[in-house]
Write an enzyme that holds these catalytic residues in place. Structure first.
Site, short mmCIF file in Angstrom:
data_model
loop_
_atom_site.label_atom_id
_atom_site.label_comp_id
_atom_site.label_asym_id
_atom_site.label_seq_id
_atom_site.Cartn_x
_atom_site.Cartn_y
_atom_site.Cartn_z
N HIS A 14 32.89 43.51 26.55
CA HIS A 14 32.61 43.72 27.99
C HIS A 14 33.70 43.04 28.79
O HIS A 14 33.73 41.82 28.92
CB HIS A 14 31.24 43.14 28.35
CG HIS A 14 30.84 43.40 29.77
ND1 HIS A 14 29.62 43.95 30.10
CD2 HIS A 14 31.49 43.19 30.94
CE1 HIS A 14 29.55 44.07 31.42
NE2 HIS A 14 30.67 43.61 31.95
N HIS A 16 36.53 43.32 32.34
CA HIS A 16 37.09 43.95 33.55
C HIS A 16 38.59 43.64 33.59
O HIS A 16 38.97 42.47 33.65
CB HIS A 16 36.41 43.40 34.81
CG HIS A 16 34.94 43.65 34.83
ND1 HIS A 16 34.38 44.76 35.42
CD2 HIS A 16 33.91 42.94 34.30
CE1 HIS A 16 33.05 44.72 35.26
NE2 HIS A 16 32.75 43.63 34.59
N ARG A 18 40.74 45.53 35.81
CA ARG A 18 41.32 45.99 37.09
C ARG A 18 42.52 46.91 36.85
O ARG A 18 42.63 47.53 35.80
CB ARG A 18 41.72 44.81 37.99
CG ARG A 18 40.72 43.67 38.06
CD ARG A 18 39.37 44.06 38.58
NE ARG A 18 38.53 42.87 38.81
CZ ARG A 18 37.22 42.88 38.77
NH1 ARG A 18 36.54 43.97 38.50
NH2 ARG A 18 36.53 41.78 39.01
N ASN A 42 34.58 50.00 36.57
CA ASN A 42 34.31 49.84 38.02
C ASN A 42 35.57 49.54 38.82
O ASN A 42 35.66 48.55 39.54
CB ASN A 42 33.21 48.78 38.26
CG ASN A 42 33.59 47.40 37.77
OD1 ASN A 42 34.37 47.25 36.83
ND2 ASN A 42 33.04 46.38 38.41
N LYS A 100 28.55 53.48 31.46
CA LYS A 100 28.06 52.26 32.10
C LYS A 100 27.12 52.55 33.26
O LYS A 100 27.47 53.27 34.19
CB LYS A 100 29.26 51.43 32.60
CG LYS A 100 28.90 50.15 33.34
CD LYS A 100 28.32 49.09 32.42
CE LYS A 100 27.70 47.92 33.17
NZ LYS A 100 28.60 46.81 33.40
N HIS A 137 24.01 47.25 33.24
CA HIS A 137 23.93 46.08 34.12
C HIS A 137 22.46 45.97 34.53
O HIS A 137 21.99 46.75 35.36
CB HIS A 137 24.83 46.23 35.35
CG HIS A 137 24.83 45.02 36.23
ND1 HIS A 137 25.89 44.16 36.33
CD2 HIS A 137 23.86 44.50 37.02
CE1 HIS A 137 25.58 43.16 37.14
NE2 HIS A 137 24.35 43.34 37.58
N HIS A 175 25.54 41.19 29.40
CA HIS A 175 25.54 39.83 29.95
C HIS A 175 24.14 39.29 30.25
O HIS A 175 23.78 39.06 31.40
CB HIS A 175 26.43 39.72 31.19
CG HIS A 175 26.40 40.89 32.14
ND1 HIS A 175 25.26 41.39 32.69
CD2 HIS A 175 27.39 41.65 32.65
CE1 HIS A 175 25.54 42.40 33.49
NE2 HIS A 175 26.83 42.59 33.47
N ASP A 248 32.75 39.50 29.94
CA ASP A 248 32.59 39.84 31.35
C ASP A 248 33.65 39.15 32.20
O ASP A 248 33.42 38.84 33.37
CB ASP A 248 31.18 39.50 31.87
CG ASP A 248 30.84 40.28 33.14
OD1 ASP A 248 31.55 41.27 33.45
OD2 ASP A 248 29.88 39.91 33.82
N HIS A 252 39.27 37.97 40.25
CA HIS A 252 39.34 38.25 41.68
C HIS A 252 40.40 37.35 42.29
O HIS A 252 40.56 36.20 41.86
CB HIS A 252 38.00 37.95 42.37
CG HIS A 252 36.91 38.91 42.02
ND1 HIS A 252 36.89 40.21 42.47
CD2 HIS A 252 35.80 38.76 41.26
CE1 HIS A 252 35.81 40.82 42.01
NE2 HIS A 252 35.13 39.97 41.26
O1 DOR Z 1 30.10 38.99 38.35
C1 DOR Z 1 30.38 40.14 38.11
N1 DOR Z 1 31.60 40.64 38.35
N2 DOR Z 1 29.42 40.94 37.61
C2 DOR Z 1 29.62 42.25 37.45
O2 DOR Z 1 28.71 42.91 37.02
C3 DOR Z 1 30.90 42.88 37.88
C4 DOR Z 1 31.99 41.91 37.87
C5 DOR Z 1 33.22 42.40 38.60
O3 DOR Z 1 33.61 43.55 38.43
O4 DOR Z 1 33.82 41.60 39.31
ZN ZN Z 2 30.87 43.16 33.94
#
Ligand code: DOR
Ligand code: ZN
Length: 347
Positions: A14, A16, A18, A42, A100, A137, A175, A248, A252
């Protein structure tokens, strides 16, 4: 006392990643440790088609450091408008390893998610038939539900009825954060499995407020109580193949974490395997680490474990690194909680 451990190279079930400059900046951290990762769809806009997934996969491959064999495993973002026949066609060319489910509004970039599970029943029908897993989720978005109960209420309101209607749909409950969710998964047959993150093995909700409100400890589902964390640690270290690692890791920019309406997501890729190893060591279960990180997830997804290994050592002094790094013009902070980290990757 164990101060070094070699395990089959782990996978991240799992993740991310970007896109663009952020992808380029964060991918090397993951590629250094993990052989493969289930890549969350996402983006903005989300990955909803075979073509988008294939193009995104190519961008990830292009961003790999020299010599890296890291393999991204692509997923599809489920929306109210997903066409079951598109999923069938995608399956025929093995485009997606999972689909997802983000309940609309539940988390970062989930605005295009599913507004009612019934809307996607025709898609789930096809997925059950073809054996493609649903990555979930698990939080309700009802504003009347306490944020710390959203996962538990999701089990009652969504998951239990869904399971009744689709007894053989492969479901990954992503998660996990609470004891109720652990108990639910333990109670299910082999069609239900779950991922557990490094940060939910380390944090409780106290960490969100310790020394002042800390957005770098904020993710969704949010960390919960000591009792919940204990249940997660027991599940992860139990040797039960229903539970496996999904970091996960969710980067950011600092400017989006340090503001009113701070974004949810913890960037843990660099420290992820170290913290997981440390939790297993402290629970006296280091021999079970490899199953959780490198075997059980692969088995569920119908893949072989990786062919190489990694080695971690325990240092005398806490691990230290540059906790801030650049992604283009932006800065990103690495998961560095109150609990010092002693385990690090050496090979
Ligand atoms: O904390 C999170 N950030 N939970 C998620 O489900 C998505 C993820 C994100 O894409 O930043
Ligand atoms: Zn996630």
């Amino acid at each position: 006392m164990n101060t070094e451990i070699t395990i089959i190279r782990p996978d991240d079930w799992h993740l991310h990643l970007r896109d663009g400059k952020m992808l380029a900046a964060v991918l090397p951290y993951t590629a250094k440790i993990y052989g493969r990762a289930i890549v969350m769809p996402n983006l903005m806009p989300p990955i909803t088609s075979v073509n988008e997934a294939e193009e995104y996969r190519r961008r990830i491959i292009a961003a790999r450091p020299e010599g890296s064999n890291f393999e991204p495993l692509m997923t599809c973002y489920l929306t109210d408008a997903t066409d079951p026949e598109d999923i069938r066609a995608a399956c025929a060319v093995k485009a997606f390893h999972a689909v997802k489910l983000f309940p609309a509004g539940a988390t970062t970039n989930s605005d295009n998610g599913v507004t009612s599970i019934k809307n996607v029943y025709p898609v789930l029908e096809v997925m059950q038939e073809l054996g493609i897993p649903l990555s979930v989720h698990g939080e309700v978005v009802d504003p009347e539900v306490d944020i710390f109960d959203r996962e538990a209420v999701f089990i009652e309101k969504v998951l239990i009825p869904l399971r009744k209607d689709f007894p053989e749909l492969k479901i990954i409950f992503e998660h996990l954060t609470c004891k109720k969710a652990v108990d639910y998964v333990l109670d299910q047959d082999e069609f239900t499995v779950a991922t557990i993150t490094p940060h939910h093995l380390v944090l409780t909700r106290n960490d969100l407020f310790k020394g002042g409100m800390n957005p770098y400890m904020y993710c969704l589902p949010v960390a919960k109580t000591f009792e919940d964390r204990k249940a997660l640690r027991e599940a992860a270290t139990s040797g039960n193949e229903k539970f496996f690692l999904g970091t996960d890791s969710a980067p950011h920019a600092c400017k989006n974490k340090e503001k009113e309406g701070a974004f949810a997501g913890i960037f843990n890729a660099p420290t992820s395997i170290g913290y997981v190893t440390q939790v297993f060591e402290r629970c006296g279960e280091l021999p079970r680490l490899e199953g959780f990180t490198s075997i059980f997830g692969a088995r569920f997804y119908g893949l072989s474990p990786n062919g190489s290994t990694i080695t971690l050592t325990k240092r005398d002094e806490p691990v230290s690194m540059n906790w801030l790094f650049k992604a283009g013009e932006d800065e990103v902070k690495i998961f560095n909680p109150d609990t010092p980290l002693y385990w690090e990757l050496v090979d």
